[in-house]
Design a protein around this motif. Structure first.
Motif, PDB file in Angstrom:
ATOM      1  N   ILE A 200      30.234  -7.103  31.293  1.00 10.85           N
ATOM      2  CA  ILE A 200      29.373  -7.198  30.120  1.00 10.85           C
ATOM      3  C   ILE A 200      30.033  -8.134  29.113  1.00 10.85           C
ATOM      4  O   ILE A 200      31.216  -7.975  28.794  1.00 10.85           O
ATOM      5  CB  ILE A 200      29.152  -5.813  29.475  1.00 10.85           C
ATOM      6  CG1 ILE A 200      28.590  -4.827  30.490  1.00 10.85           C
ATOM      7  CG2 ILE A 200      28.269  -5.915  28.245  1.00 10.85           C
ATOM      8  CD1 ILE A 200      27.235  -5.195  31.038  1.00 10.85           C
ATOM      9  N   ALA A 201      29.270  -9.100  28.621  1.00 10.33           N
ATOM     10  CA  ALA A 201      29.802 -10.036  27.626  1.00 10.33           C
ATOM     11  C   ALA A 201      28.697 -10.399  26.641  1.00 10.33           C
ATOM     12  O   ALA A 201      27.535 -10.503  27.014  1.00 10.33           O
ATOM     13  CB  ALA A 201      30.330 -11.291  28.299  1.00 10.33           C
ATOM     14  N   THR A 202      29.066 -10.574  25.391  1.00 12.24           N
ATOM     15  CA  THR A 202      28.148 -11.030  24.356  1.00 12.24           C
ATOM     16  C   THR A 202      28.914 -11.909  23.378  1.00 12.24           C
ATOM     17  O   THR A 202      30.088 -11.650  23.104  1.00 12.24           O
ATOM     18  CB  THR A 202      27.486  -9.847  23.613  1.00 12.24           C
ATOM     19  OG1 THR A 202      26.644 -10.380  22.583  1.00 12.24           O
ATOM     20  CG2 THR A 202      28.489  -8.896  23.013  1.00 12.24           C
ATOM     21  N   GLN A 203      28.264 -12.946  22.881  1.00 10.71           N
ATOM     22  CA  GLN A 203      28.899 -13.818  21.892  1.00 10.71           C
ATOM     23  C   GLN A 203      28.781 -13.256  20.483  1.00 10.71           C
ATOM     24  O   GLN A 203      29.342 -13.808  19.553  1.00 10.71           O
ATOM     25  CB  GLN A 203      28.291 -15.221  21.967  1.00 10.71           C
ATOM     26  CG  GLN A 203      28.620 -15.924  23.261  1.00 10.71           C
ATOM     27  CD  GLN A 203      28.068 -17.331  23.311  1.00 10.71           C
ATOM     28  OE1 GLN A 203      27.379 -17.785  22.393  1.00 10.71           O
ATOM     29  NE2 GLN A 203      28.368 -18.040  24.369  1.00 10.71           N
ATOM     30  N   GLN A 204      28.074 -12.160  20.326  1.00 12.42           N
ATOM     31  CA  GLN A 204      27.891 -11.547  19.014  1.00 12.42           C
ATOM     32  C   GLN A 204      29.052 -10.629  18.642  1.00 12.42           C
ATOM     33  O   GLN A 204      29.095 -10.122  17.532  1.00 12.42           O
ATOM     34  CB  GLN A 204      26.587 -10.764  18.975  1.00 12.42           C
ATOM     35  CG  GLN A 204      25.370 -11.646  19.151  1.00 12.42           C
ATOM     36  CD  GLN A 204      24.103 -10.835  19.251  1.00 12.42           C
ATOM     37  OE1 GLN A 204      24.104  -9.732  19.793  1.00 12.42           O
ATOM     38  NE2 GLN A 204      23.026 -11.376  18.735  1.00 12.42           N
TER      39      GLN A 204
END
Length: 75
Positions: A9-13
Motif C-alpha cells: 500500500i502506498a500513497t503520496q498523500q
C-alpha cells in the motif's frame, strides 16, 4: 505467504517510507504498518507544535493507508 495474497500500500498523500520499506502492507484483511512518524508528506518536516500535533499527523497518515487499502475509516 504468496505474492498474490500480499499487497503493498502506498500513497503520496502521506510521508514516504524512509529506506527500502513500504508505507503499509495488506495481507488478506490485515494491514501492517510500522515506524510511523508525524512528518509532513510534502516537506518531510515535523509539524509545528507539541506531541499532540505529531500524534494527530500519524493517525491521519494511517487513515490514508487504511482508505487506500479499501478499509472503512469512521471517526
Amino acid at each position: 505467504m504468496t505474492q498474490q495474497e500480499r499487497k503493498t500500500i502506498a500513497t503520496q498523500q502521506a510521508p514516504g517510507a524512509i529506506g527500502p520499506y513500504s508505507q503499509a502492507v495488506q495481507y488478506g484483511n490485515l494491514l501492517f504498518t510500522s515506524g510511523q512518524l508525524g512528518m509532513d508528506a510534502w516537506g518531510a518536516c515535523f509539524p509545528p507544535g507539541e506531541k499532540e500535533a505529531a500524534t494527530c499527523k500519524i493517525i491521519m497518515s494511517s487513515c490514508l493507508y487504511w482508505s487506500r487499502a479499501c478499509f472503512l475509516v469512521i471517526f
